[in-house]
Motif scaffolding. Structure first.
Motif, mmCIF file in Angstrom:
data_model
loop_
_atom_site.group_PDB
_atom_site.id
_atom_site.type_symbol
_atom_site.label_atom_id
_atom_site.label_comp_id
_atom_site.label_asym_id
_atom_site.label_seq_id
_atom_site.Cartn_x
_atom_site.Cartn_y
_atom_site.Cartn_z
ATOM 1 N N LEU A 67 113.268 -136.467 53.093
ATOM 2 C CA LEU A 67 112.953 -135.040 53.196
ATOM 3 C C LEU A 67 113.934 -134.199 52.383
ATOM 4 C CD1 LEU A 67 111.762 -134.682 56.886
ATOM 5 C CD2 LEU A 67 110.419 -134.418 54.812
ATOM 6 N N TYR A 93 106.624 -139.709 53.600
ATOM 7 C CA TYR A 93 108.080 -139.724 53.372
ATOM 8 C C TYR A 93 108.695 -140.926 54.076
ATOM 9 C CZ TYR A 93 107.508 -135.046 51.546
ATOM 10 O OH TYR A 93 107.103 -133.964 50.793
ATOM 11 N N THR A 96 111.496 -141.143 57.044
ATOM 12 C CA THR A 96 111.605 -139.911 57.830
ATOM 13 C C THR A 96 111.958 -140.256 59.269
ATOM 14 O OG1 THR A 96 110.521 -137.866 58.470
ATOM 15 C CG2 THR A 96 109.143 -139.796 58.426
#
Length: 118
Positions: A67, A93, A96
């Protein structure tokens, strides 16, 4: 055709109609254990004003490297980006810290609409 109409009438009479759930209720169900819609961070960052905000930009929150990299590229949380993220955070992502996904598109849309409210 007649049987279908009778069945539809029975379902309606029995209360088996689809019920809509508000974005706020869905937020409470899926998100509130980690996130707030106030200025305070919880286990996750505050989501107050998230729509339109730069990714990984809440001061004082320790974001995952994925992120942070997205934020460094200038990416922002618009409705489409939030929808992709909520459908499968670790696919969008990898790495994450967010474990929660929202599988139903209509539920994601309702949560995002709720997050757009002031």
């Amino acid at each position: 055709m007649k049987a279908a109409l009778i069945l539809a009438g029975l379902l309606a009479a029995s209360g088996a109609q689809a019920q809509t759930v508000s974005g706020e209720d869905l937020f409470e169900r899926h998100c509130v254990s980690c996130h707030e819609v106030t200025a305070a961070n919880g286990q996750g960052p505050s989501l107050k004003g998230v729509v339109g905000r730069k990714v990984a930009s809440v001061a004082g929150f320790a974001y995952s490297p994925a992120l942070k990299a997205a934020g460094a590229k200038g990416l922002r949380w618009d409705a489409a980006h939030l929808d992709r993220f909520l459908s499968d955070p670790s696919k969008l992502y990898p790495g994450t810290y967010m474990p929660q996904s929202v599988s139903k598109p209509e539920n994601r849309a309702a949560i995002i609409a709720y997050l757009k409210t002031p």
